[in-house]
Motif scaffolding. Structure first.
Motif, PDB file in Angstrom:
ATOM      1  N   THR A   1       0.843  -1.189   0.000  1.00 50.37           N
ATOM      2  CA  THR A   1       0.000   0.000   0.000  1.00 50.37           C
ATOM      3  C   THR A   1       0.879   1.240   0.000  1.00 50.37           C
ATOM      4  OG1 THR A   1      -1.726  -1.136   1.264  1.00 50.37           O
ATOM      5  CG2 THR A   1      -1.795   1.277   1.251  1.00 50.37           C
ATOM      6  N   GLU A   2       0.596   2.172  -0.893  1.00 50.43           N
ATOM      7  CA  GLU A   2       1.399   3.402  -0.942  1.00 50.43           C
ATOM      8  C   GLU A   2       1.229   4.195   0.350  1.00 50.43           C
ATOM      9  OE1 GLU A   2       1.293   5.662  -4.627  1.00 50.43           O
ATOM     10  OE2 GLU A   2       1.303   7.518  -3.449  1.00 50.43           O
ATOM     11  N   ALA A   3       2.356   4.593   0.946  1.00 46.30           N
ATOM     12  CA  ALA A   3       2.332   5.334   2.208  1.00 46.30           C
ATOM     13  C   ALA A   3       2.833   6.756   2.060  1.00 46.30           C
ATOM     14  CB  ALA A   3       3.184   4.603   3.257  1.00 46.30           C
ATOM     15  N   VAL A   4       3.862   6.944   1.224  1.00 44.17           N
ATOM     16  CA  VAL A   4       4.460   8.266   1.031  1.00 44.17           C
ATOM     17  C   VAL A   4       4.837   8.408  -0.435  1.00 44.17           C
ATOM     18  CG1 VAL A   4       6.347   9.820   1.631  1.00 44.17           C
ATOM     19  CG2 VAL A   4       5.394   8.314   3.384  1.00 44.17           C
ATOM     20  N   ARG A   5       4.520   9.549  -1.035  1.00 45.23           N
ATOM     21  CA  ARG A   5       4.909   9.793  -2.426  1.00 45.23           C
ATOM     22  C   ARG A   5       5.644  11.128  -2.507  1.00 45.23           C
ATOM     23  NH1 ARG A   5       3.624   8.579  -7.868  1.00 45.23           N
ATOM     24  NH2 ARG A   5       2.311   6.838  -7.175  1.00 45.23           N
ATOM     25  N   GLY A   6       6.863  11.096  -3.034  1.00 47.67           N
ATOM     26  CA  GLY A   6       7.641  12.294  -3.269  1.00 47.67           C
ATOM     27  C   GLY A   6       7.934  12.431  -4.746  1.00 47.67           C
ATOM     28  N   GLU A   7       8.724  13.433  -5.084  1.00 48.55           N
ATOM     29  CA  GLU A   7       9.025  13.686  -6.496  1.00 48.55           C
ATOM     30  C   GLU A   7       9.815  12.549  -7.117  1.00 48.55           C
ATOM     31  OE1 GLU A   7      11.269  17.070  -9.249  1.00 48.55           O
ATOM     32  OE2 GLU A   7      10.733  17.514  -7.174  1.00 48.55           O
ATOM     33  N   GLU A   8      10.752  11.957  -6.356  1.00 51.64           N
ATOM     34  CA  GLU A   8      11.596  10.899  -6.902  1.00 51.64           C
ATOM     35  C   GLU A   8      11.607   9.656  -6.014  1.00 51.64           C
ATOM     36  OE1 GLU A   8      15.340  13.067  -7.342  1.00 51.64           O
ATOM     37  OE2 GLU A   8      15.059  12.958  -9.506  1.00 51.64           O
ATOM     38  N   LEU A   9      10.581   9.500  -5.176  1.00 54.42           N
ATOM     39  CA  LEU A   9      10.565   8.363  -4.260  1.00 54.42           C
ATOM     40  C   LEU A   9       9.135   8.044  -3.841  1.00 54.42           C
ATOM     41  CD1 LEU A   9      12.299   6.392  -2.481  1.00 54.42           C
ATOM     42  CD2 LEU A   9      12.094   8.098  -0.660  1.00 54.42           C
ATOM     43  N   ILE A  10       8.808   6.750  -3.851  1.00 53.32           N
ATOM     44  CA  ILE A  10       7.527   6.278  -3.338  1.00 53.32           C
ATOM     45  C   ILE A  10       7.808   5.211  -2.289  1.00 53.32           C
ATOM     46  CG2 ILE A  10       5.272   5.283  -3.870  1.00 53.32           C
ATOM     47  CD1 ILE A  10       5.660   6.143  -6.756  1.00 53.32           C
ATOM     48  N   VAL A  11       7.167   5.323  -1.135  1.00 47.13           N
ATOM     49  CA  VAL A  11       7.325   4.362  -0.050  1.00 47.13           C
ATOM     50  C   VAL A  11       6.027   3.570   0.100  1.00 47.13           C
ATOM     51  CG1 VAL A  11       7.813   4.022   2.398  1.00 47.13           C
ATOM     52  CG2 VAL A  11       8.947   5.881   1.144  1.00 47.13           C
ATOM     53  N   TYR A  12       6.155   2.250   0.160  1.00 44.31           N
ATOM     54  CA  TYR A  12       5.020   1.356   0.342  1.00 44.31           C
ATOM     55  C   TYR A  12       5.183   0.587   1.652  1.00 44.31           C
ATOM     56  CZ  TYR A  12       4.814   1.923  -4.780  1.00 44.31           C
ATOM     57  OH  TYR A  12       4.780   2.434  -6.052  1.00 44.31           O
TER      58      TYR A  12
ATOM     59  N   GLY B   1      12.934   4.533  -5.770  1.00 41.75           N
ATOM     60  CA  GLY B   1      13.324   5.897  -6.089  1.00 41.75           C
ATOM     61  C   GLY B   1      14.458   5.950  -7.094  1.00 41.75           C
ATOM     62  N   THR B   2      14.726   7.142  -7.582  1.00 40.99           N
ATOM     63  CA  THR B   2      15.785   7.371  -8.562  1.00 40.99           C
ATOM     64  C   THR B   2      16.993   8.003  -7.886  1.00 40.99           C
ATOM     65  OG1 THR B   2      14.143   7.718 -10.296  1.00 40.99           O
ATOM     66  CG2 THR B   2      16.370   8.523 -10.729  1.00 40.99           C
ATOM     67  N   ILE B   3      18.179   7.515  -8.244  1.00 40.95           N
ATOM     68  CA  ILE B   3      19.430   8.078  -7.746  1.00 40.95           C
ATOM     69  C   ILE B   3      20.270   8.485  -8.958  1.00 40.95           C
ATOM     70  CG2 ILE B   3      21.554   7.627  -6.443  1.00 40.95           C
ATOM     71  CD1 ILE B   3      19.975   5.614  -4.769  1.00 40.95           C
ATOM     72  N   ASP B   4      20.803   9.681  -8.930  1.00 43.15           N
ATOM     73  CA  ASP B   4      21.540  10.224 -10.067  1.00 43.15           C
ATOM     74  C   ASP B   4      22.983   9.734 -10.058  1.00 43.15           C
ATOM     75  OD1 ASP B   4      22.234  11.605 -12.318  1.00 43.15           O
ATOM     76  OD2 ASP B   4      22.210  13.597 -11.386  1.00 43.15           O
ATOM     77  N   ALA B   5      23.117   8.437 -10.243  1.00 45.07           N
ATOM     78  CA  ALA B   5      24.431   7.787 -10.333  1.00 45.07           C
ATOM     79  C   ALA B   5      24.205   6.397 -10.896  1.00 45.07           C
ATOM     80  CB  ALA B   5      25.097   7.693  -8.961  1.00 45.07           C
ATOM     81  N   GLU B   6      25.221   5.834 -11.524  1.00 44.95           N
ATOM     82  CA  GLU B   6      25.091   4.506 -12.093  1.00 44.95           C
ATOM     83  C   GLU B   6      24.976   3.460 -10.979  1.00 44.95           C
ATOM     84  OE1 GLU B   6      28.203   3.720 -14.849  1.00 44.95           O
ATOM     85  OE2 GLU B   6      27.715   5.413 -16.144  1.00 44.95           O
ATOM     86  N   PRO B   7      24.349   2.308 -11.262  1.00 43.37           N
ATOM     87  CA  PRO B   7      24.179   1.280 -10.225  1.00 43.37           C
ATOM     88  C   PRO B   7      25.472   0.865  -9.538  1.00 43.37           C
ATOM     89  CG  PRO B   7      22.768   0.786 -12.086  1.00 43.37           C
ATOM     90  CD  PRO B   7      23.613   1.964 -12.498  1.00 43.37           C
TER      91      PRO B   7
END
Length: 217
Positions: free
Chosen positions: A32-43, A59-65
């Motif tokens: 269940t979705e609990a928190v939604r941000g611009e680049e992150l969703i917490v379930y 979420g998205t991180i601005d760096a290679e894996p």
């Protein structure tokens, strides 16, 4: 101080340690979705046999894996950049993982410690690049004995799944289920997790910008 604040401080510490493999999708599976941000969703979702809830964040991180993985694997430096970590050491290493011990000292709550066995896996991504997954479970029998005055965390399991995105970015999926022990009520920890995970992602994003993790990727 108030119980909610205490729970938040400890939960943030435990979650940041990077110290259950992630689900295949963001929806379904009881999440269940609990928190939604611009680049992150917490379930969150219920966990069998416990009043505590599992958490998953995407979420998205601005760096290679590989860069993000180097940050997560840099446990020796956790006391320098992870809040409240006062001790972090590798007990043993294998070709596909390690056993590590960590002790944290959040204010007002009291010290906690635990040993985990981390399994490190990788595979080719169909669209190019490499997918990395670090998953862990408690393995206190492989670490130091309990210390008087330090609460032993006996239940903690989770993972980081790092997938390549266009533009040299990473889609990071983080999951965690942990019981901090002591007398903190479940509702406090469940609430605190929703606040702590976004801070975890911010810490990793900031660390991933340092030159020492780039190594020409």
């Amino acid at each position: 101080m108030r119980p909610r604040f205490h729970g938040l401080l400890f939960s943030l510490c435990l979650l940041l340690l990077g110290l259950a493999p992630a689900g295949a999708g963001d929806a379904g599976g009881g999440w269940t979705e609990a928190v939604r941000g611009e680049e992150l969703i917490v379930y969150t979702r219920p966990h069998d046999g416990s009043s505590l809830r599992e958490c998953k964040a995407v979420g998205t991180i601005d760096a290679e894996p590989i860069v993000v993985k180097r940050v997560i694997d840099d446990t020796a430096d956790y006391p320098k950049f992870m809040p409240y970590v006062i001790e972090s050491k590798t007990i043993s290493k294998t070709t596909d993982g390690r056993v590590g011990y960590q002790r944290i000292s959040p204010p007002m709550v009291g010290d906690r410690d635990y040993t985990v066995r981390v399994k490190c896996e990788s595979r080719a991504c169909p669209s190019g690049g490499t997918i990395y997954c670090n998953s862990w479970k408690a393995a206190n029998d492989l670490g130091p004995a309990e210390v008087k005055g330090v609460t032993r965390v006996k239940v903690t399991e989770g993972s980081w799944l790092l997938e390549p995105l266009p533009g040299g970015k990473t889609r990071a999926t983080y999951t965690i289920f942990s019981d901090s022990g002591g007398s903190l009520p479940a509702w406090v920890l469940n609430s605190a997790n929703k606040t702590a995970i976004p801070k975890l992602f911010e810490a990793v994003r900031k660390q991933a910008k340092l030159d020492k993790y780039q190594k020409n990727s």
